[in-house]
Scaffold this motif. Structure first.
Motif, PDB file in Angstrom:
ATOM      1  N   LEU A  40       0.262  -0.896   0.007  1.00 24.96           N
ATOM      2  CA  LEU A  40      -0.087  -0.352  -0.064  1.00 24.96           C
ATOM      3  C   LEU A  40       0.911   0.861   0.030  1.00 24.96           C
ATOM      4  CD1 LEU A  40      -3.541   0.912  -0.066  1.00 24.96           C
ATOM      5  CD2 LEU A  40      -2.852   0.864   2.597  1.00 24.96           C
ATOM      6  N   ASN A  43       2.028   1.736  -3.339  1.00 24.88           N
ATOM      7  CA  ASN A  43       0.603   2.448  -4.741  1.00 24.88           C
ATOM      8  C   ASN A  43       0.717   3.550  -3.915  1.00 24.88           C
ATOM      9  OD1 ASN A  43      -1.756  -0.538  -3.813  1.00 24.88           O
ATOM     10  ND2 ASN A  43      -0.171  -0.430  -5.145  1.00 24.88           N
ATOM     11  N   PHE A  44       0.716   4.449  -2.866  1.00 23.07           N
ATOM     12  CA  PHE A  44       0.229   6.020  -2.502  1.00 23.07           C
ATOM     13  C   PHE A  44       1.835   6.165  -3.498  1.00 23.07           C
ATOM     14  CE2 PHE A  44      -3.141   4.875   0.119  1.00 23.07           C
ATOM     15  CZ  PHE A  44      -3.598   5.583  -0.062  1.00 23.07           C
ATOM     16  N   TRP A  46       3.750   5.560  -6.036  1.00 23.56           N
ATOM     17  CA  TRP A  46       3.219   6.136  -7.666  1.00 23.56           C
ATOM     18  C   TRP A  46       2.333   7.038  -7.601  1.00 23.56           C
ATOM     19  CZ3 TRP A  46       6.504   4.827 -11.173  1.00 23.56           C
ATOM     20  CH2 TRP A  46       7.259   3.917 -11.615  1.00 23.56           C
ATOM     21  N   GLY A  47       1.436   6.768  -6.732  1.00 26.70           N
ATOM     22  CA  GLY A  47      -0.261   7.486  -7.074  1.00 26.70           C
ATOM     23  C   GLY A  47       1.067   8.933  -6.719  1.00 26.70           C
ATOM     24  N   LEU A 169      -4.972   9.393  -7.366  1.00 28.04           N
ATOM     25  CA  LEU A 169      -5.832   8.557  -6.813  1.00 28.04           C
ATOM     26  C   LEU A 169      -6.826   7.575  -7.752  1.00 28.04           C
ATOM     27  CD1 LEU A 169      -7.908  11.162  -4.472  1.00 28.04           C
ATOM     28  CD2 LEU A 169      -6.469   9.526  -4.263  1.00 28.04           C
ATOM     29  N   VAL A 172      -3.249   5.088  -7.493  1.00 27.26           N
ATOM     30  CA  VAL A 172      -3.690   4.265  -6.283  1.00 27.26           C
ATOM     31  C   VAL A 172      -4.336   3.338  -6.705  1.00 27.26           C
ATOM     32  CG1 VAL A 172      -4.275   4.413  -4.244  1.00 27.26           C
ATOM     33  CG2 VAL A 172      -2.254   6.662  -4.844  1.00 27.26           C
ATOM     34  N   GLY A 175      -3.467   0.454  -8.458  1.00 26.18           N
ATOM     35  CA  GLY A 175      -2.438  -0.409  -8.303  1.00 26.18           C
ATOM     36  C   GLY A 175      -3.360  -1.019  -7.079  1.00 26.18           C
ATOM     37  N   ALA A 176      -3.316  -0.961  -6.074  1.00 25.30           N
ATOM     38  CA  ALA A 176      -4.141  -1.423  -4.978  1.00 25.30           C
ATOM     39  C   ALA A 176      -5.228  -2.887  -5.334  1.00 25.30           C
ATOM     40  CB  ALA A 176      -5.009  -0.561  -3.316  1.00 25.30           C
TER      41      ALA A 176
END
Length: 238
Positions: A40, A43-44, A46-47, A169, A172, A175-176
């Motif tokens: 996670l 993910n954030f 990269w976002g 977002l 994200v 990715g999530a």
């Protein structure tokens, strides 16, 4: 004319990849402050890399991704010549190489650490599937990239018109939700540029650069991006 495309795309993509590869390095390389932070956090990271890159590249429309460029062209939302498309893509790949090189420099001593394994080192730069199944790996990347382009065009015509936070977002979320099987490249430049740098940089005990898989995160996002653009046009988003 081409400078207004090339320079923003180069710099924006470099920032995106520096922060994206950087967060992966922080999580997977031993002895970093963020070691073991989990997917996670990645993910954030990269976002937020996308968020920053879009601001840097606002003058060019902030595509930062060949799949975005080709998806927007397929949708009819932008009118680009063949040469302009090539300039976008070349700048994106070179920017990705630059960003990956800077991420390596920031974490050089951690790459040199004997405790860092080959898979983690490659994972900082490029994606690899958790289960190697090329056809299904392609399906995953096509779906993820389709969502990226389709939703961007649902929001507006380009990432800068949509707004950096919305695009961040969305990345994200992809990715999530869809990143588990393949690491969600969803961007040919994001995967190819850093993979080239992994092969070129003097990283001790780095192992293979995974070229047997490298075609998937290049070809599949292009397919997904074009399909996303065509679908957005068909339903009236453009």
């Amino acid at each position: 004319m081409f400078t207004d495309i090339f320079v923003p795309e180069l710099m924006g993509t470099a920032i995106l990849i520096l922060l994206g590869c950087g967060v992966v390095a922080n999580v997977v390389l031993p002895k970093t402050g963020g070691f073991g932070g989990g997917t996670l956090l990645i993910n954030f990271g990269w976002g937020l890399g996308v968020y920053s890159g879009v601001y840097v590249a606002y003058k060019s429309g902030a595509h930062l991704n060949p799949a975005v460029t080709l998806g927007l062209v397929a949708s009819g939302s932008v009118d680009l010549s063949f040469v302009e498309v090539v300039v976008y893509i070349v700048a994106q790949v070179l920017g990705a190489m630059l960003g990956a090189g800077l991420a390596w420099a920031a974490y050089k001593k951690h790459f040199d650490d004997p405790e860092a394994d080959e898979g983690s080192k490659l994972g900082v730069f490029s994606t690899m599937p958790t289960i190697h199944a090329p056809v299904w790996n392609v399906v995953t990347e096509v779906i993820g990239t389709f969502v990226l382009i389709f939703v961007i065009l649902a929001f507006g015509k380009t990432p800068t018109q949509v707004g950096p936070l919305a695009v961040a977002l969305l990345v994200v979320a992809i990715g999530a939700s869809l990143g588990g099987p393949t690491g969600y490249a969803i961007n040919p430049a994001r995967d190819l540029g850093p993979r080239i740098m992994h092969a070129l940089l003097p990283i001790p005990r780095k192992g293979s650069s995974g070229w047997h898989y490298a075609w998937v995160p290049v070809v599949a996002p292009i397919i997904g991006g074009v399909l996303g653009g065509l679908a957005a046009n068909a339903v009236g988003f453009v």
